[in-house]
Design a protein around this motif. Structure first.
Motif, mmCIF file in Angstrom:
data_model
loop_
_atom_site.group_PDB
_atom_site.id
_atom_site.type_symbol
_atom_site.label_atom_id
_atom_site.label_comp_id
_atom_site.label_asym_id
_atom_site.label_seq_id
_atom_site.Cartn_x
_atom_site.Cartn_y
_atom_site.Cartn_z
ATOM 1 N N GLY A 192 -7.844 -19.746 5.754
ATOM 2 C CA GLY A 192 -7.967 -18.287 5.785
ATOM 3 C C GLY A 192 -7.088 -17.680 6.862
ATOM 4 N N MET A 193 -7.063 -18.340 8.022
ATOM 5 C CA MET A 193 -6.226 -17.840 9.120
ATOM 6 C C MET A 193 -4.745 -17.910 8.760
ATOM 7 S SD MET A 193 -8.148 -19.041 12.567
ATOM 8 C CE MET A 193 -6.747 -19.085 13.598
ATOM 9 N N VAL A 194 -4.369 -18.993 8.089
ATOM 10 C CA VAL A 194 -2.960 -19.137 7.678
ATOM 11 C C VAL A 194 -2.585 -18.012 6.704
ATOM 12 C CG1 VAL A 194 -1.347 -20.579 6.362
ATOM 13 C CG2 VAL A 194 -2.819 -21.618 8.084
ATOM 14 N N LEU A 195 -3.477 -17.758 5.765
ATOM 15 C CA LEU A 195 -3.201 -16.701 4.781
ATOM 16 C C LEU A 195 -3.131 -15.325 5.461
ATOM 17 C CD1 LEU A 195 -2.639 -16.760 1.809
ATOM 18 C CD2 LEU A 195 -5.039 -16.292 1.344
ATOM 19 N N GLU A 196 -3.999 -15.107 6.421
ATOM 20 C CA GLU A 196 -3.974 -13.847 7.170
ATOM 21 C C GLU A 196 -2.645 -13.718 7.926
ATOM 22 O OE1 GLU A 196 -7.214 -13.416 9.919
ATOM 23 O OE2 GLU A 196 -6.388 -11.575 10.732
#
Lengths: 65, 151
Positions: free
Chosen positions: B117-121
């Motif tokens: 999720g952090m990577v996508l953000e």
């Protein structure tokens, strides 16, 4: 909506650039570009401002006959 | 003729359209997510589903603002996009560090982990920054074309 060549001609006759006209009527240059290209239909208020700066009437600049 | 935040009438109209697109995307994504949940499909861990949906809508909003040259924050907007880009790259860097160390993974089965999720953000943040850079180049070229047209 076609190109507003009358506005472009009136501006050129006053020896004004799009930026100068935009500054005079407090809008962005892109708005003047959009009006001249016929991509944006300005409000009457802005039309009046443009007419005052260019010394023309609304009919002369914005009326399609 | 310009309002308090220095936008003219055409830009205010476009800003309204951008908010409309953002709201539509947000609603569509939330409904899609609700249907997926109803079917028992969880595509991201914990609260990341909602966070990513919100970020997707925000990213679309910013990208449209950038492309249409609407700057509600005035001249500070460019610096803001640069800060978003730097933050995105920092998050991406830290995530790759964790991934390389093998302590975290991007997915758990078909579900995004919090690291994923952090990577996508971070990708959303970097996309906003890249669009702002592309816009600078594109509009510079377009302005040159318009100047030639004016002459």
């Amino acid at each position: 909506m076609g190109k507003n060549l009358k506005l472009k001609a009136a501006r050129a006759a006053m020896d004004m650039t799009q930026q100068e006209l935009a500054d005079a009527v407090s809008v962005t240059r892109q708005t003047i570009v959009a009006i001249e290209r016929g991509d944006y239909n300005p409000t009457v208020r802005l039309c009046i401002e443009i007419c005052k700066v260019l010394g023309k009437t609304l009919d002369e600049l914005f009326w399609d006959s | 003729m310009r309002c308090r935040n220095n936008l003219d009438e055409r830009q205010l109209l476009q800003r309204g359209n951008v908010f409309q697109h953002t709201l539509i995307l947000l609603v569509v994504l939330l409904i899609a997510n609700a249907f997926l949940k109803e079917e028992g499909i969880v595509w991201a861990e914990g609260m990341w589903e909602n966070i990513l949906i919100v970020w997707a809508a925000i990213s679309l909003c910013f990208c449209e603002f950038i492309f249409l040259e609407i700057y509600p924050m005035g001249k500070g907007q460019t610096a803001f996009y640069a800060v978003l880009g730097i933050a995105g790259m920092a998050i991406l860097g830290m995530s790759f560090f964790h991934l390389a160390a093998g302590t975290e993974s991007l997915t758990d089965g078909y579900m995004l982990t919090s690291q994923g999720g952090m990577v996508l953000e971070a990708v959303f943040l970097i996309v906003i920054f890249l669009v702002s850079v592309f816009q600078k180049l594109y509009h510079r070229k377009r302005r040159e074309d318009e100047d030639e047209d004016e002459e």
